[in-house]
Design an enzyme around this catalytic site. Structure first.
Site, short mmCIF file in Angstrom:
data_model
loop_
_atom_site.label_atom_id
_atom_site.label_comp_id
_atom_site.label_asym_id
_atom_site.label_seq_id
_atom_site.Cartn_x
_atom_site.Cartn_y
_atom_site.Cartn_z
N ASN A 133 1.95 2.19 14.93
CA ASN A 133 0.98 1.24 14.38
C ASN A 133 1.04 1.07 12.87
O ASN A 133 0.65 0.05 12.34
CB ASN A 133 -0.44 1.57 14.85
CG ASN A 133 -0.86 3.00 14.52
OD1 ASN A 133 -0.06 3.81 14.07
ND2 ASN A 133 -2.11 3.31 14.76
N CYS B 26 -6.15 4.83 15.25
CA CYS B 26 -6.88 6.04 15.61
C CYS B 26 -8.28 6.02 15.04
O CYS B 26 -9.21 6.59 15.63
CB CYS B 26 -6.11 7.29 15.18
SG CYS B 26 -5.83 7.41 13.40
N THR B 27 -8.47 5.38 13.88
CA THR B 27 -9.78 5.34 13.25
C THR B 27 -10.60 4.11 13.63
O THR B 27 -11.64 3.85 13.03
CB THR B 27 -9.65 5.36 11.71
OG1 THR B 27 -8.80 4.29 11.29
CG2 THR B 27 -9.10 6.69 11.21
N THR C 242 9.87 4.62 18.38
CA THR C 242 10.85 3.61 18.76
C THR C 242 10.37 2.22 18.35
O THR C 242 11.09 1.46 17.71
CB THR C 242 11.12 3.66 20.28
OG1 THR C 242 11.66 4.95 20.61
CG2 THR C 242 12.12 2.58 20.69
N ARG D 264 0.84 -1.21 0.00
CA ARG D 264 0.00 0.00 0.00
C ARG D 264 0.87 1.25 0.00
O ARG D 264 0.56 2.24 -0.67
CB ARG D 264 -0.91 -0.02 1.24
CG ARG D 264 -1.70 1.26 1.47
CD ARG D 264 -2.46 1.18 2.78
NE ARG D 264 -3.15 2.42 3.10
CZ ARG D 264 -3.83 2.63 4.22
NH1 ARG D 264 -3.92 1.66 5.12
NH2 ARG D 264 -4.42 3.78 4.45
N GLU E 268 -2.17 14.49 13.44
CA GLU E 268 -3.17 13.41 13.35
C GLU E 268 -3.15 12.71 14.70
O GLU E 268 -2.20 12.00 15.03
CB GLU E 268 -2.80 12.44 12.23
CG GLU E 268 -3.75 11.27 12.10
CD GLU E 268 -3.24 10.20 11.16
OE1 GLU E 268 -3.67 9.04 11.29
OE2 GLU E 268 -2.41 10.51 10.28
#
Length: 481
Positions: free
Chosen positions: A161, A291-292, A187, A110, A257
């Site tokens: 993530n 987050c989404t 990290t 992606r 974000e």
């Protein structure tokens, strides 16, 4: 020197050379699956960070002076090299951040597509021309040429993530527009980020155009954010850290974000099978560490029992275990994060929530937990859990959902499940969020769509085109003829 010092120790990039810290100090990275050390990265000093930023600033005018097509060609080569390294980088993402191997490789693929799209879209930026006499009292002989120019040096700070995708989504727009970059990876995920940068070096990255700073946030975090030669900051991560960066950054542009508490609002006429499928995927993929992710479900009373049962059935079929077993629910990134999720579950239980499905709790491996009859006094109703627990809040009508969402400190996304599109539009207009999904889970992609949060969920707009815009500023040349 090469990127690897040995199987576990890695160097960072300074002026196209792979180097360690002068002190030899490193930061260890532990696997979420088994807590084994997956890698060590250099713990740079402030002096070493200063040297990296200074060099990146020194070469920026030369990088900006290149034709846009040359910068675009570099990005295309970067995407090619990245794809060649899909297996290697995917394996490192898998080990470092606990994603399944298939999900990790998908992230790399992606990202290559994102870079290619950015390389093309970046060539389509343009300025404007303004006639002076469009304003009363001004003359046609006064004309303005509005150019789009880069900010200079962009500090790109990525999260754990999506250590490759969310890093490239900052780096590629910066580079195509003539900015140089100081990249600070999280990290956890730093080695994956360094491998991504190795692909860029293989593609022909000019010396100093991108440097990578690694180390302890307590030592170099505020130092690099406040460095006088940083001209813009783009950051993805926690809300508290983002707010801190915004205050420290002071006068320079910042794109943030941050966190979210994205609701799924399920109305009486919703397709409940579709809603259940989307909610489970949206809430629990990568163990909810997004987050989404859908982080609470607001469902009208009339269909609440049926929806909860359908979600429970799907959740009960999910495989829980290490990412090496290709499980659906994998260990959380660290023990501290897992402990926080457990504390939310315990608080809800003590205050009367109904436990519909309870997952295992083995160190940082948490099975999915569903909580019904969640009320406003419970922390899980408002706190961003960033883990595999999903609260259901029963409502009388959509007005309650709108009220709950508008009182939420976050404003990233929301999902509405209904067959009445007119009603969906009406509700969407009243939600104070960046994006509303209709009959689908909350999601970042596709990567060329605008992506943003309001309130404590962010500042500025991302998505390929918008990210490119954010990396440019107006510069006006006035002609007095």
């Amino acid at each position: 020197m090469a990127l690897r010092q040995d199987n576990k120790k890695f160097h960072t990039l300074l002026n196209n050379k792979w180097v360690g810290s002068s002190s030899g100090e490193t930061v260890k990275i532990y696997s979420p699956d088994n807590q084994e050390v997956t890698g060590e990265i250099p713990a740079l000093s402030q002096a070493e960070v200063d040297a990296a930023v200074t060099k990146t600033a020194d070469v920026q005018p030369n990088w900006e002076a290149l034709d846009g097509t040359e910068r675009s060609e570099l990005l295309h080569r970067w995407a090619q090299e990245l794809e060649k390294m899909t297996d290697e980088i995917g394996d490192m993402i898998h080990k470092e951040v606990g994603k399944t191997l298939s999900a990790a490789k998908s992230e790399v693929k992606r990202t290559a597509q994102l870079i290619r799209h950015t390389a093309e879209e970046g060539l389509r930026t343009h300025g404007s021309f303004i006639q002076g006499d469009a304003f009363p009292g001004a003359s046609k002989s006064t004309k303005a040429m509005v150019q789009k120019v880069p900010h200079g040096v962009v500090l790109a700070i990525a999260p754990f993530n999506y250590p490759v995708n969310l890093a490239a989504s900052k780096i590629a727009p910066a580079l195509i527009t003539g900015n140089t970059v100081v990249f600070k990876p999280a990290t956890q995920g730093a080695v994956s980020g360094l491998l991504m940068v190795e692909a860029l070096v293989k593609a022909g990255l000019p010396e100093g155009v991108l440097n990578v700073v690694t180390g302890r946030g307590s030592v170099i975090g505020d130092f690099v954010v406040t460095h006088p030669k940083i001209d813009m900051i783009t950051f993805t991560g926690g809300t508290a850290t983002g707010q801190h960066i915004a205050k420290k950054a002071s006068m320079i542009p910042v794109v943030l974000e941050l966190g979210g508490k994205d609701p799924a609002i399920v109305l009486q006429d919703a397709d409940l099978d579709k809603a259940a499928k989307e909610i489970v995927s949206g809430a629990l993929s990568y163990s909810g560490q997004r987050c989404t992710a859908i982080k609470r479900v607001m469902v009208v009373n009339e269909v609440a029992d049926e929806l909860v049962a359908k979600v429970k059935e799907r959740v009960a079929a999910l495989k829980v275990g290490p990412s090496s077993d290709d499980a659906d629910i994998t260990p959380m990134i660290d023990q501290k994060s897992a402990d926080f999720v457990v504390s939310l579950i315990d608080d809800a239980k003590q205050k009367g929530a109904t436990v519909v499905h309870e997952g295992i709790q083995e160190q940082n491996l948490l099975g999915p937990t569903l909580l019904d009859n969640v009320t406003e006094d419970m922390e899980v109703a408002w706190e961003e859990q960033f883990g595999p627990v999903l609260p259901f809040i029963r409502i009388s009508n959509e007005l309650e959902a709108i009220d709950l969402e508008r009182r939420n400190e976050y404003g990233l996304q929301a999902s509405i499940f209904t067959k009445n599109l007119e009603n969906a539009f009406t509700i969407a207009d009243k939600l104070n969020v960046g994006t509303v999904q209709v009959n689908g889970k909350t999601s970042r992609g596709p990567d060329h769509f605008p992506f943003l949060g309001v309130k404590n969920s962010g500042q500025g707009v991302q998505g390929i085109g918008r990210s490119i815009d954010s990396m440019l500023r107006d510069k006006v040349l006035v002609l007095n003829l």
